[in-house]
Scaffold this motif. Structure first.
Motif, PDB file in Angstrom:
ATOM      1  N   VAL A 358      12.249  25.277 -14.758  1.00  0.00           N
ATOM      2  CA  VAL A 358      12.215  26.697 -15.137  1.00  0.00           C
ATOM      3  C   VAL A 358      11.192  26.927 -16.238  1.00  0.00           C
ATOM      4  N   ALA A 359      11.169  26.052 -17.222  1.00  0.00           N
ATOM      5  CA  ALA A 359      10.205  26.188 -18.321  1.00  0.00           C
ATOM      6  C   ALA A 359       8.778  26.058 -17.803  1.00  0.00           C
ATOM      7  N   LEU A 360       8.556  25.128 -16.870  1.00  0.00           N
ATOM      8  CA  LEU A 360       7.231  24.933 -16.308  1.00  0.00           C
ATOM      9  C   LEU A 360       6.778  26.154 -15.523  1.00  0.00           C
ATOM     10  N   ALA A 361       7.723  26.784 -14.815  1.00  0.00           N
ATOM     11  CA  ALA A 361       7.395  27.982 -14.037  1.00  0.00           C
ATOM     12  C   ALA A 361       6.917  29.117 -14.938  1.00  0.00           C
ATOM     13  N   HIS A 362       7.461  29.198 -16.143  1.00  0.00           N
ATOM     14  CA  HIS A 362       7.064  30.250 -17.071  1.00  0.00           C
ATOM     15  C   HIS A 362       5.772  29.912 -17.810  1.00  0.00           C
ATOM     16  N   ALA A 363       5.443  28.626 -17.864  1.00  0.00           N
ATOM     17  CA  ALA A 363       4.293  28.216 -18.681  1.00  0.00           C
ATOM     18  C   ALA A 363       3.029  27.962 -17.876  1.00  0.00           C
ATOM     19  N   VAL A 364       3.164  27.451 -16.641  1.00  0.00           N
ATOM     20  CA  VAL A 364       1.993  27.035 -15.860  1.00  0.00           C
ATOM     21  C   VAL A 364       2.027  27.700 -14.490  1.00  0.00           C
ATOM     22  N   PRO A 365       0.924  28.319 -14.078  1.00  0.00           N
ATOM     23  CA  PRO A 365       0.873  28.910 -12.731  1.00  0.00           C
ATOM     24  C   PRO A 365       0.721  27.813 -11.667  1.00  0.00           C
ATOM     25  N   LEU A 366       1.815  27.456 -11.028  1.00  0.00           N
ATOM     26  CA  LEU A 366       1.784  26.418 -10.012  1.00  0.00           C
ATOM     27  C   LEU A 366       1.728  27.040  -8.619  1.00  0.00           C
ATOM     28  N   ASN A 367       1.202  26.274  -7.660  1.00  0.00           N
ATOM     29  CA  ASN A 367       1.174  26.738  -6.275  1.00  0.00           C
ATOM     30  C   ASN A 367       1.502  25.594  -5.327  1.00  0.00           C
ATOM     31  N   ASP A 368       1.513  25.917  -4.034  1.00  0.00           N
ATOM     32  CA  ASP A 368       1.889  24.926  -3.032  1.00  0.00           C
ATOM     33  C   ASP A 368       0.951  23.717  -3.056  1.00  0.00           C
ATOM     34  N   MET A 369      -0.346  23.981  -3.223  1.00  0.00           N
ATOM     35  CA  MET A 369      -1.333  22.905  -3.195  1.00  0.00           C
ATOM     36  C   MET A 369      -1.106  21.912  -4.331  1.00  0.00           C
ATOM     37  N   VAL A 370      -0.920  22.445  -5.548  1.00  0.00           N
ATOM     38  CA  VAL A 370      -0.707  21.583  -6.707  1.00  0.00           C
ATOM     39  C   VAL A 370       0.577  20.769  -6.540  1.00  0.00           C
ATOM     40  N   GLY A 371       1.640  21.416  -6.055  1.00  0.00           N
ATOM     41  CA  GLY A 371       2.905  20.728  -5.869  1.00  0.00           C
ATOM     42  C   GLY A 371       2.807  19.596  -4.864  1.00  0.00           C
ATOM     43  N   ALA A 372       2.161  19.855  -3.714  1.00  0.00           N
ATOM     44  CA  ALA A 372       2.038  18.838  -2.665  1.00  0.00           C
ATOM     45  C   ALA A 372       1.198  17.650  -3.135  1.00  0.00           C
ATOM     46  N   ILE A 373       0.067  17.935  -3.764  1.00  0.00           N
ATOM     47  CA  ILE A 373      -0.804  16.857  -4.244  1.00  0.00           C
ATOM     48  C   ILE A 373      -0.093  16.022  -5.309  1.00  0.00           C
ATOM     49  N   THR A 374       0.631  16.695  -6.190  1.00  0.00           N
ATOM     50  CA  THR A 374       1.341  15.984  -7.249  1.00  0.00           C
ATOM     51  C   THR A 374       2.404  15.046  -6.685  1.00  0.00           C
ATOM     52  N   LEU A 375       3.192  15.538  -5.716  1.00  0.00           N
ATOM     53  CA  LEU A 375       4.265  14.703  -5.156  1.00  0.00           C
ATOM     54  C   LEU A 375       3.706  13.522  -4.375  1.00  0.00           C
ATOM     55  N   THR A 376       2.599  13.725  -3.666  1.00  0.00           N
ATOM     56  CA  THR A 376       1.969  12.597  -2.976  1.00  0.00           C
ATOM     57  C   THR A 376       1.481  11.569  -3.989  1.00  0.00           C
ATOM     58  N   GLY A 377       0.863  12.059  -5.065  1.00  0.00           N
ATOM     59  CA  GLY A 377       0.364  11.167  -6.107  1.00  0.00           C
ATOM     60  C   GLY A 377       1.478  10.402  -6.790  1.00  0.00           C
ATOM     61  N   VAL A 378       2.546  11.115  -7.154  1.00  0.00           N
ATOM     62  CA  VAL A 378       3.674  10.465  -7.832  1.00  0.00           C
ATOM     63  C   VAL A 378       4.334   9.448  -6.901  1.00  0.00           C
ATOM     64  N   GLY A 379       4.551   9.836  -5.637  1.00  0.00           N
ATOM     65  CA  GLY A 379       5.154   8.915  -4.680  1.00  0.00           C
ATOM     66  C   GLY A 379       4.323   7.662  -4.499  1.00  0.00           C
ATOM     67  N   SER A 380       3.006   7.837  -4.382  1.00  0.00           N
ATOM     68  CA  SER A 380       2.115   6.689  -4.196  1.00  0.00           C
ATOM     69  C   SER A 380       2.112   5.783  -5.414  1.00  0.00           C
ATOM     70  N   ILE A 381       2.065   6.382  -6.598  1.00  0.00           N
ATOM     71  CA  ILE A 381       2.049   5.605  -7.840  1.00  0.00           C
ATOM     72  C   ILE A 381       3.338   4.804  -7.990  1.00  0.00           C
ATOM     73  N   THR A 382       4.474   5.456  -7.735  1.00  0.00           N
ATOM     74  CA  THR A 382       5.747   4.761  -7.910  1.00  0.00           C
ATOM     75  C   THR A 382       5.936   3.673  -6.857  1.00  0.00           C
ATOM     76  N   GLY A 383       5.220   3.779  -5.742  1.00  0.00           N
ATOM     77  CA  GLY A 383       5.294   2.745  -4.723  1.00  0.00           C
ATOM     78  C   GLY A 383       4.532   1.496  -5.065  1.00  0.00           C
ATOM     79  N   LEU A 384       3.716   1.556  -6.113  1.00  0.00           N
ATOM     80  CA  LEU A 384       2.889   0.405  -6.478  1.00  0.00           C
ATOM     81  C   LEU A 384       3.700  -0.795  -6.956  1.00  0.00           C
ATOM     82  N   ASP A 385       4.987  -0.588  -7.251  1.00  0.00           N
ATOM     83  CA  ASP A 385       5.808  -1.724  -7.670  1.00  0.00           C
ATOM     84  C   ASP A 385       6.205  -2.602  -6.489  1.00  0.00           C
ATOM     85  N   GLY A 386       5.864  -2.148  -5.270  1.00  0.00           N
ATOM     86  CA  GLY A 386       6.155  -2.950  -4.090  1.00  0.00           C
ATOM     87  C   GLY A 386       7.564  -2.800  -3.569  1.00  0.00           C
TER      88      GLY A 386
END
Length: 471
Positions: A358-386
């Motif tokens: 909720v705080a992020l929604a009020h502070a940063v203008p987010l959109n579908d593109m930013v959300g999708a890219i972020t989740l792919t990036g986070v998922g990929s990074i967290t997968g690096l532990d094998g």
């Protein structure tokens, strides 16, 4: 609704970034998660004893939440070891060998069969169940061992594990972390899994055919190093395979697929999802394990049932050992915090992660593109532990955070993070995650990971673009 962030929110956010950073460096996150829970407890309760006991209670909470998932995977693995030890697995897959006539057919038949078997048995057991039988056949018709490994890896540890439609271990983990019904995550994952699967396997096949044509990779029929399991107290090995008659093996090879097909039919007919679907598959697996053990070992069957279950539990807790501490930390982002530390959050709080969203929604203008890219990036990074599974405990809360800010797409973002985390770490491009497929095919795991890299990257890009239009 305006949420005032306090020190708990900032501490939680700092530790999220710390955990991601440690995963990028390919180090274990257990200590950081424990410290994070302890500091949250100290700040929330102002009590050292409560904070210390909170660390232990958070692990209990995480194990309680994950127990169904751990149990089903353990039982499935134990059953797969029975099939492997008795040779029933060889009989189950042998009918498909007559259809493998060319390298192209070998790639797609092995891949699709691996995907189907992995949905019911999970990929690592499925590799052992079918690899030793189908590898020599594929090599004989001209598909190199590395091609077999790629097919088994992408279809099994990629498509099947990232979707996990039958056992539902992965979607259950991500849905609980995101606070969503497991059915929503599964439904949202279908177009993403299809996109990722088609793009990745087709690109990998094109590259494989190109390298075969240019002689970069060659078939070496006499250089197959199949990793077989050692004979342990009579529970595995060639001796056990002779204890069941050929007729009995054929009967079991027919009964087992029928039983699981009936499970799927019942799931659809009775609309069973999540824990109910898992319980049905798990119960069926227990009966199969029990029946085969008693028919094979006769008087020693009672003891062998226990031995196979022990093997399953050892595997289950080995897989989930690194997951439990990180899951414990991220459960603290939801109302699990109240369960462990009591009513210490602000009155208007909906949980730490929701408050941050909720705080992020009020502070940063987010959109579908930013959300999708972020989740792919986070998922990929967290997968690096094998592991892949430790990462999907993280993508759930982050997906909910971004969906709250965007206003929609919680299930899609969660499914996207799940797909990315498991494809990377579960896994297809982390060398120590591809060892099962590499070992059974006798190829270098680093070579297998390198060959998977470009197809998986292209697949993740395509899947992320598709997710942008769905959110």
């Amino acid at each position: 609704m305006s949420i005032t962030l306090n020190s708990l929110h900032w501490i939680y956010l700092i530790f999220i970034f710390l955990i991601i950073g440690i995963m990028v460096r390919k180090r274990d996150t257990t200590l950081v998660c424990i410290i994070g829970i302890f500091i949250l407890g100290i700040v929330a309760t102002k009590s050292l004893p409560l904070a210390i006991s909170g660390v232990f209670n958070s692990l209990i909470y995480a194990i309680t939440e994950l127990l169904g998932t751990i149990l089903i995977i353990s039982i499935i693995y134990g059953m797969s070891k029975v099939l492997e030890a008795t040779g029933i697995n060889e009989v189950m897959v042998s009918p498909f060998t007559k259809f493998i006539k060319t390298p192209t057919l070998a790639y797609w038949i092995i891949g699709i069969l691996m995907m189907i078997i992995s949905w019911f048995f999970w990929p690592s057991p499925a590799v052992a169940l079918m690899g030793a039988v189908l590898l020599p056949v594929a090599v004989k018709v001209g598909l190199p061992a590395i091609g077999v490994a790629v097919a088994m890896n992408l279809f099994g540890h990629g498509i099947a594990l990232s979707s996990d439609f039958i056992i539902q271990g992965a979607p259950k983990l991500t849905s609980e972390a995101a606070g969503l019904p497991v059915g929503d995550v599964i439904n949202a994952s279908i177009p993403l899994v299809i996109t990722m699967g088609l793009v990745t396997t087709i690109v990998a096949f094109i590259i494989l055919k190109r390298d075969m044509k240019s002689n970069k990779i060659r078939v070496e029929e006499n250089n197959i190093n199949i990793s077989l399991y050692s004979n342990e107290k009579g529970t595995e090995g060639d001796i056990v395979k002779t204890m069941l008659s050929s007729r009995s093996k054929k009967i079991f090879s027919i009964i087992i697929p029928i039983l699981f097909a009936l499970d799927v039919f019942i799931m659809i007919k009775a609309n069973l999802q999540g824990g109910d679907a898992t319980a049905l598959v798990g119960g069926t697996a227990i009966f199969i394990l029990t029946l085969i053990s008693m028919c094979t070992y006769k008087n020693k069957g009672l003891e062998e049932i226990t031995q196979f279950l022990i093997k399953g539990f050892q595997f289950g807790f080995k897989i989930f050992g690194p997951v439990i501490p990180i899951a414990a930390f991220f459960y603290m982002g939801d109302m699990g915090f109240v369960t462990v530390f009591g009513e210490v959050l602000p009155k208007m709080s909906q949980g730490i992660v929701n408050d941050l969203g909720v705080a992020l929604a009020h502070a940063v203008p987010l959109n579908d593109m930013v959300g999708a890219i972020t989740l792919t990036g986070v998922g990929s990074i967290t997968g690096l532990d094998g592991s892949g599974f430790s990462g999907i405990s993280l993508v759930g809360p982050i997906a909910r955070l971004f969906s709250t800010a965007i206003g929609s797409g919680a299930a899609t973002l969660t499914a996207l993070g799940q797909v990315a985390a498991i494809w990377v770490g579960g896994g297809t491009i982390v060398p120590w995650a591809v060892i099962p497929a590499a070992a059974i095919c006798g190829v270098n795991p680093f070579e297998l990971a390198r060959r998977n890299l470009i197809p998986v990257i292209i697949g993740l890009v395509a899947t992320t673009i598709v997710a942008m239009f769905i959110i």
